[in-house]
Enzyme design. Structure first.
Site, mmCIF file in Angstrom:
data_model
loop_
_atom_site.group_PDB
_atom_site.id
_atom_site.type_symbol
_atom_site.label_atom_id
_atom_site.label_comp_id
_atom_site.label_asym_id
_atom_site.label_seq_id
_atom_site.Cartn_x
_atom_site.Cartn_y
_atom_site.Cartn_z
ATOM 1 N N ASN A 186 0.799 -1.230 0.000
ATOM 2 C CA ASN A 186 0.000 0.000 0.000
ATOM 3 C C ASN A 186 0.831 1.279 0.000
ATOM 4 O O ASN A 186 0.571 2.183 -0.801
ATOM 5 C CB ASN A 186 -0.934 0.008 1.219
ATOM 6 C CG ASN A 186 -2.099 -0.916 1.039
ATOM 7 O OD1 ASN A 186 -2.531 -1.184 -0.070
ATOM 8 N ND2 ASN A 186 -2.621 -1.427 2.135
ATOM 9 N N ASP A 218 -0.996 -8.783 2.278
ATOM 10 C CA ASP A 218 -2.343 -8.533 2.789
ATOM 11 C C ASP A 218 -3.415 -8.698 1.711
ATOM 12 O O ASP A 218 -4.592 -8.803 2.022
ATOM 13 C CB ASP A 218 -2.432 -7.112 3.372
ATOM 14 C CG ASP A 218 -1.422 -6.881 4.465
ATOM 15 O OD1 ASP A 218 -1.219 -7.801 5.278
ATOM 16 O OD2 ASP A 218 -0.818 -5.800 4.501
#
Length: 185
Positions: free
Chosen positions: A113, A144
């Site tokens: 991210n 993730d």
């Protein structure tokens, strides 16, 4: 010159080096790329101009193949967030200046991210400033599997495989004794 720079950031996974190996392998076979460089320690390495010539370091297909199977982050990593360019554009200006000095036309950033946030910010800066001769590319790897618009991230599969293998080994390990035990993972 049309040089390519690749960098990694975030948590190391088994997939992140495979992505670097794929980038190097394809870039070496492309007529559009003259040299392939790696930034040591992600965007921090870009800002510090800590570059390796990956074409020289990984010139043979056997070394690229070995890198594909090597866990962790061969180029090193970082957890560095670029500032908001609307408040302070100095980091963005410096990155573009560095890219121009090293004739970097393609920048591939591998990560999760925060890394994709860096890609987004740098791409937006280039678009706003009319910089169309430098291409900023994000290569997701997060374990993730939570990047918007991404179906599967390579890091997720490597993390799932690791957990599955760990449990399979523990299950076999627990059955070698006659005394039953509680195992906490």
């Amino acid at each position: 010159m049309n040089n390519l720079l690749v960098a990694q950031s975030g948590g190391p996974t088994a997939a992140i080096n495979a992505t670097v190996a794929g980038v190097v392998s394809l870039a070496q076979s492309s007529e559009k790329v003259d040299h392939v460089y790696g930034a040591v320690n992600g965007i921090e390495g870009v800002l510090a101009e800590k570059f390796l010539n990956l074409g020289d370091a990984l010139g043979s297909s056997s070394l690229i193949s070995l890198l594909m199977q090597t866990p962790a982050a061969a180029l090193g990593s970082c957890r560095f967030k670029l500032k908001d360019q609307q408040k302070d554009a100095s980091q963005f200006e410096k990155i573009i200046e560095i890219f121009r000095r090293h004739e970097i036309k393609y920048f591939i950033y591998i990560g999760g991210n925060d890394s994709m946030d860096t890609v987004d910010k740098l791409s937006a800066y280039c678009a706003e400033k009319g910089i169309h001769d430098i291409f900023i590319i994000g290569a997701p790897k997060t374990i993730d599997n939570d990047l918007v618009g991404t179906d599967h991230c390579p890091g997720f599969g490597s993390a799932a495989k690791y957990i599955a293998a760990t449990f399979a080994e523990l299950e076999r390990y627990c059955h070698v004794y006659t005394t039953k035990a509680v195992t906490i993972v």
